[in-house]
Scaffold this motif. Structure first.
Motif, PDB file in Angstrom:
ATOM      1  N   TRP A 434       0.833  -1.203   0.000  1.00 58.63           N
ATOM      2  CA  TRP A 434       0.000   0.000   0.000  1.00 58.63           C
ATOM      3  C   TRP A 434       0.866   1.250   0.000  1.00 58.63           C
ATOM      4  N   ARG A 435       0.341   2.332  -0.572  1.00 57.87           N
ATOM      5  CA  ARG A 435       1.078   3.595  -0.670  1.00 57.87           C
ATOM      6  C   ARG A 435       1.548   4.083   0.698  1.00 57.87           C
ATOM      7  N   THR A 436       2.659   4.777   0.691  1.00 63.25           N
ATOM      8  CA  THR A 436       3.220   5.341   1.917  1.00 63.25           C
ATOM      9  C   THR A 436       3.140   6.865   1.950  1.00 63.25           C
ATOM     10  N   SER A 437       2.637   7.472   0.882  1.00 67.17           N
ATOM     11  CA  SER A 437       2.556   8.929   0.842  1.00 67.17           C
ATOM     12  C   SER A 437       1.472   9.368  -0.125  1.00 67.17           C
ATOM     13  N   LEU A 438       1.028  10.616   0.051  1.00 59.58           N
ATOM     14  CA  LEU A 438      -0.026  11.213  -0.769  1.00 59.58           C
ATOM     15  C   LEU A 438       0.477  12.515  -1.384  1.00 59.58           C
ATOM     16  N   TYR A 439      -0.030  12.812  -2.571  1.00 55.19           N
ATOM     17  CA  TYR A 439       0.343  14.041  -3.278  1.00 55.19           C
ATOM     18  C   TYR A 439      -0.825  15.012  -3.272  1.00 55.19           C
ATOM     19  N   TYR A 440      -0.491  16.307  -3.127  1.00 52.51           N
ATOM     20  CA  TYR A 440      -1.501  17.365  -3.042  1.00 52.51           C
ATOM     21  C   TYR A 440      -1.030  18.547  -3.876  1.00 52.51           C
ATOM     22  N   HIS A 441      -2.003  19.222  -4.549  1.00 53.04           N
ATOM     23  CA  HIS A 441      -1.641  20.415  -5.320  1.00 53.04           C
ATOM     24  C   HIS A 441      -2.839  21.364  -5.361  1.00 53.04           C
ATOM     25  N   PHE A 442      -2.631  22.583  -4.852  1.00 50.48           N
ATOM     26  CA  PHE A 442      -3.672  23.616  -4.831  1.00 50.48           C
ATOM     27  C   PHE A 442      -3.248  24.756  -5.750  1.00 50.48           C
ATOM     28  N   LYS A 503      11.772  15.295  -0.252  1.00 53.79           N
ATOM     29  CA  LYS A 503      11.813  15.927  -1.566  1.00 53.79           C
ATOM     30  C   LYS A 503      11.949  14.895  -2.674  1.00 53.79           C
ATOM     31  N   GLN A 504      12.764  13.876  -2.433  1.00 49.82           N
ATOM     32  CA  GLN A 504      12.904  12.831  -3.443  1.00 49.82           C
ATOM     33  C   GLN A 504      11.600  12.070  -3.621  1.00 49.82           C
ATOM     34  N   GLU A 505      10.912  11.792  -2.515  1.00 52.80           N
ATOM     35  CA  GLU A 505       9.629  11.092  -2.612  1.00 52.80           C
ATOM     36  C   GLU A 505       8.589  11.977  -3.293  1.00 52.80           C
ATOM     37  N   LEU A 506       8.658  13.277  -3.039  1.00 54.33           N
ATOM     38  CA  LEU A 506       7.774  14.219  -3.724  1.00 54.33           C
ATOM     39  C   LEU A 506       8.011  14.182  -5.231  1.00 54.33           C
TER      40      LEU A 506
END
Length: 524
Positions: A434-442, A503-506
């Protein structure tokens, strides 16, 4: 990469052969196909104001029925905390840059693109949408729809019909959306097909106009200010520059109904247009409640923190009254499904298009990637054959709804859908991948509330945010040590390695989701 299970492609013809390879829990669930879907989405309903998540403020017994009978997601988030963009993420299963609807001010949703309702139709489903659409174009992919224009009106609202007529219905919007939904189930549902009914409420959106019968409620309650209500925003310039504070930006007339002929405000005309929709009888009842409060308020001549606290108390009460009607109407839908023998074969989902601030950081509204805004409630009643009960702690996002519904329907999940199916979690499985992180953009700046453009990553413990455009600021939070996100530790001694890893995961997420525009803004 998507987990392997999210790539499983079901088809009506191939269900039997796939079932032979599936786990026992999958066999048990698949025996009951096809499943119906009832998706109830509200606007700006935050976890703090649902007693199945947080019982400090109010009781929501009907929403709690869903959670107690089914599952409660404890780490549910949105990809863009704004009404239209969030809805586009839900209906496409894609982030904003991929579905093309990034903000409410400049975008029109491209209804010709692939959407989850269209894919459900291909899988043999009858689809219907009733209530708030808020994507600027007319709905596609629905066999039936009836929507409110834009945000909609709480009293005697207009609806746009499939014939492209605009009609006015008499009554309170939350009640009307429920009545129209039940009417569709009674009169238009094809008994030979599974159905997916999307019930989209305006509630609990600003300006929190309650049903007349609920106006007297909660007037005896006094609420403590959140601990960070008087946040000074030290080390967080983007937070300091917003225009969504209860103190400075909450409108006494529009938001809090303190209207007098000799008083003015930026939004007074809009408020008067809202109450101008009322019948004389409705307006008389409205005035009978608010007039004494108005007289008492102006007689006090409050200033400074006394005025700010008064505004907070009125805001909380009006918001809760609007929630009360919503909760009552969710109960009506559950009762209807039970009385008509539909609960055993129906997935019932309740969520909101985003979270909301109830005074945290001194704010109302949403938009920021901070917790109260990005986090959203998600509870589900599961159909017979799914044994999972209780909490689901995995990180999930509103781009996951589309693949989940397709998976439940036995329909193929297209490769370009960016969310992952939640079905394994609903079956009680604990996938190792399962994913370990989430991405967000506003994106919506400059605009109402002046929240800077930003994107970022949230893991189970940490959050990294980059504010950009007319600002270039990074923020880093340890959510375990600082759950209220008061201390930006980016650049502080000892956080260098952590920041580099995040930052790398981003970057990895931006590449995975093909957000190439954001990739170019990282500056490292």
């Amino acid at each position: 990469m998507k987990p392997i299970y999210s790539k499983l492609l079901y088809s009506i013809a191939g269900t039997a052969s796939l079932a032979a390879l599936a786990s026992c829990s999958e066999k048990k669930a698949d025996e009951h196909r096809p499943y119906n879907i009832v998706y109830i989405m509200t606007d700006d309903h935050t976890q703090q104001m649902m007693s199945c998540y947080d019982n400090r403020y109010m009781e929501t017994p009907n929403l709690d029925r869903i959670a107690q009978d089914g599952v409660r997601f404890t780490n549910s988030f949105v990809a863009n905390s704004l009404s239209g963009p969030s809805r586009a993420c839900m209906v496409t299963g894609k982030h904003s840059h991929a579905n093309g609807f990034t903000d409410n001010t400049t975008c029109v949703f491209d209804g010709s693109q692939q959407t989850m309702p269209k894919l459900l139709q291909k899988a043999g489903y009858q689809t219907a949408l009733i209530g708030k659409w808020h994507l600027e174009s007319l709905p596609t992919g629905f066999d039936f729809w009836q929507i409110v224009p834009g945000q909609g009106d709480y009293y005697n609202p207009n609806f746009i019909t499939m014939e492209n007529d605009t009609i006015q219905e008499q009554g309170y919007l939350t009640n009307l959306i429920t009545e129209l939904s039940e009417s569709w189930l009674d009169k238009h549902k094809d008994s030979d097909k599974p159905f997916a009914l999307f019930i989209h409420h305006k509630a609990i959106h600003r300006n929190w106009m309650a049903d007349l019968k609920d106006l007297p409620l909660f007037e005896d309650k006094t609420f403590p200010l959140p601990a960070n209500f008087y946040d000074d925003y030290e080390g967080r310039p983007a937070a300091a520059s917003q225009e969504m504070s209860i103190d400075k930006d909450m409108d006494l007339i529009y938001d809090l109904k303190m209207n007098r002929s000799n008083k003015d405000s930026r939004l007074k005309e809009m408020y008067e247009s809202f109450v101008g929709r009322m019948t004389p009888e409705q307006k008389a009842e409205w005035d009978a409640f608010y007039d004494p409060i108005i007289e008492d308020f102006y007689a006090q001549n409050l200033t400074g923190k006394d005025l700010t606290n008064w505004k907070f108390q009125r805001y909380m009460r009006d918001y809760m009254k609007t929630v009360k009607s919503l909760d009552d109407n969710v109960g009506k839908v559950l009762d209807y499904l039970e009385q008509n023998g539909l609960m055993d074969n129906t997935l019932v989902v309740y969520t909101s298009d985003q979270g909301f601030y109830m005074g945290e950081h001194g704010w109302f509204d949403k938009r920021f990637m901070y917790e109260e805004s990005m986090r959203t409630p998600l509870i589900m009643h599961l159909p017979k054959g799914f044994d999972k009960k209780g909490d689901i702690p995995q990180l999930v996002q509103n781009i996951d709804y589309a693949p989940t519904f397709l998976d439940l329907a036995g329909a193929p999940i297209p490769e370009d859908i960016q969310g992952v199916s939640l079905l394994p979690l609903l079956k009680g499985e604990t996938p190792q991948s399962w994913r370990t992180s989430l991405y967000y953009h506003f994106y919506e700046y400059p605009a109402e509330h002046a929240v800077k453009r930003h994107y970022g990553i949230r893991t189970e413990r940490y959050k990294l945010i980059h504010f950009y455009n007319d600002i270039d600021v990074w923020e880093l939070y340890d959510l375990q040590e600082d759950p209220s996100e008061m201390h930006n530790i980016y650049g502080t001694k000892g956080t260098e390695e952590l920041a580099t890893q995040l930052k790398q995961e981003l970057v990895d997420l931006q590449k995975q989701y093909k957000d190439t525009a954001a990739l170019s803004l990282n500056g490292f």
